[in-house]
Design a protein around this motif. Structure first.
Motif, PDB file in Angstrom:
ATOM      1  N   GLU A  54       2.820   7.466   3.860  1.00  0.00           N
ATOM      2  CA  GLU A  54       1.513   7.960   3.439  1.00  0.00           C
ATOM      3  C   GLU A  54       0.759   6.792   2.819  1.00  0.00           C
ATOM      4  N   VAL A  55      -0.551   6.882   2.778  1.00  0.00           N
ATOM      5  CA  VAL A  55      -1.373   5.779   2.279  1.00  0.00           C
ATOM      6  C   VAL A  55      -0.940   5.346   0.883  1.00  0.00           C
ATOM      7  N   VAL A  56      -0.614   6.331   0.031  1.00  0.00           N
ATOM      8  CA  VAL A  56      -0.279   6.036  -1.359  1.00  0.00           C
ATOM      9  C   VAL A  56       0.995   5.208  -1.487  1.00  0.00           C
ATOM     10  N   LYS A  57       1.822   5.179  -0.449  1.00  0.00           N
ATOM     11  CA  LYS A  57       3.075   4.429  -0.502  1.00  0.00           C
ATOM     12  C   LYS A  57       2.903   2.942  -0.176  1.00  0.00           C
ATOM     13  N   GLY A  58       1.732   2.544   0.295  1.00  0.00           N
ATOM     14  CA  GLY A  58       1.398   1.124   0.391  1.00  0.00           C
ATOM     15  C   GLY A  58       2.114   0.330   1.465  1.00  0.00           C
ATOM     16  N   GLN A  59       2.684   0.987   2.490  1.00  0.00           N
ATOM     17  CA  GLN A  59       3.417   0.224   3.513  1.00  0.00           C
ATOM     18  C   GLN A  59       2.525  -0.777   4.242  1.00  0.00           C
ATOM     19  N   SER A  60       1.227  -0.485   4.365  1.00  0.00           N
ATOM     20  CA  SER A  60       0.330  -1.415   5.054  1.00  0.00           C
ATOM     21  C   SER A  60       0.235  -2.750   4.317  1.00  0.00           C
ATOM     22  N   VAL A  61       0.325  -2.706   2.998  1.00  0.00           N
ATOM     23  CA  VAL A  61       0.296  -3.946   2.212  1.00  0.00           C
ATOM     24  C   VAL A  61       1.511  -4.799   2.536  1.00  0.00           C
ATOM     25  N   LEU A  62       2.652  -4.158   2.681  1.00  0.00           N
ATOM     26  CA  LEU A  62       3.883  -4.884   3.003  1.00  0.00           C
ATOM     27  C   LEU A  62       3.791  -5.498   4.402  1.00  0.00           C
TER      28      LEU A  62
END
Length: 370
Positions: free
Chosen positions: A202-210
């Motif tokens: 989900e967006v709140v989990k920040g996987q895109s940043v990783l």
């Protein structure tokens, strides 16, 4: 035998739900724990989350309809009386609202409420509602981290001190293992350095940043995701767009999480918001160095010798810290930290002790070192 009823909003894979299952599995010898889920239905819940299957005879679903449902208070009150409940333990505002008033209607002495994060209290209406309910039903309050307790005191204006009981994991399940065998079991490449991330997509989990952080790391460093969610396809598309798709491995939801952590060189939790997450404890229990973002109580989960934290939503800083940690070849034992400060059996015992303290008495239980 005393009946303890845990009340949650739903039973879908997540940190709160995993914790409640652990409280059931590690119940005290003189207690029987039952979980009541406000939403959902038994068979569909088990189909979506097979981990529930062994506990099916301890699970009750009331299939709450969307929106405010005042009649649910009376439904729960009848259920609590029928089960001869000794204590009611709620998790988050919805269960507190319905089960809190139901417990008081049923004259149940022990009502415990655990708050698992504080960021949702930034919503003024939600904060005012929770403040009202707490004053009305007078639960014994628990925070799963000092950070959460401090925010509760500030925003909920609690009259009494708040008990702090840190979440725990089963260190006898999450154990170190053979990295080669673990990677073989998950069909992951052997001769790479592997960063792992687990949790809902989900967006709140920040996987895109990783994913963005991975672009700044050498090509021999790969990334493995365990879990699924609404952003999974977007993350796969982003990996392709960034040209790192061959270095990113989407494993989906895994039932055997210890083998996932055993396959890693380092674990990273890139969340934008958190409460007191379990995954860093699980990874460290497998002796895996861990990096988290400084949100919620995430950094309270870290072994002070091997763990690191960075500000959230900053891919460059995340990449620099990950590379520094990977280049540090010292031998660490974060597992010992988890066994001492993040063990599920200690957590369960602390909650059991709280039920003998009595409502509205101040106590700091569990590990207060974190």
């Amino acid at each position: 035998m005393k009946t303890i009823i845990q009340v949650v909003q739903h039973l879908r894979p997540g940190g709160i739900e995993t914790l409640v299952l652990d409280l059931l599995a590690f119940s005290q010898a003189d207690e029987t724990t039952i979980i009541v889920s406000l939403e959902g239905e038994l068979e569909s819940a088990i189909e979506a989350w097979p981990k529930l299957a062994p506990y099916r005879d301890r699970l009750i679903f009331v299939n709450k309809t969307p929106g405010l449902t005042p009649s649910l208070i009376f439904t729960l009150a009848k259920l609590f009386k029928k089960l001869n409940a000794h204590a009611i333990h709620t998790h988050h505002i919805g269960p507190l609202l319905y089960a809190g008033f139901a417990a008081r209607l049923s004259s149940i002495k022990h009502l415990i409420h655990t708050e698992h994060d504080a960021w949702h209290l930034n919503d003024k209406k939600r904060c005012l509602l929770q403040r009202f309910v707490i004053k009305a039903v007078r639960p014994t309050l628990v925070a799963d981290a000092k950070t959460v307790a401090n925010q509760m005191q500030l925003k909920l204006q609690c009259a009494n001190k708040i008990n702090v009981i840190h979440n725990g994991i089963n260190s006898q399940l999450f154990i170190p293992g053979d990295q080669c065998l673990a990677r073989q079991g998950l069909n992951l490449p052997q001769h790479v350095t592997l960063i792992g991330c687990s949790g809902r997509m989900e967006v709140v989990k920040g996987q895109s940043v990783l994913l963005h952080a991975l672009t700044a790391l050498p090509d021999n460093i790969h990334l493995a995701f365990a879990g699924g969610g609404s952003t999974e396809q977007q993350l796969q598309a982003l990996a392709l767009k960034l040209g790192i798709n061959k270095r990113v491995h989407f494993l989906g939801r895994l039932d055997n999480m210890p083998i996932f952590y055993q396959a890693l060189d380092i674990f990273c939790l890139p969340s934008l918001n958190e409460g007191f997450p379990l995954s860093p404890l699980e990874a460290q229990s497998c002796n895996i160095k861990t990096l988290v973002t400084d949100v919620g109580a995430s950094k309270e989960t870290l072994c002070p010798e091997s763990g690191q934290f960075v500000i959230a939503d900053n891919a460059q800083e995340m990449a620099r810290t990950l590379l520094s940690m990977l280049q540090d070849h010292k031998t660490y034992q974060p597992r010992e930290f988890v066994k001492q400060h993040g063990e599920v059996r200690t957590m369960a015992q602390a909650y059991a002790s709280l039920r003998f303290v009595g409502n509205n008495k101040a106590a700091i239980l569990g590990d207060s070192r974190l």
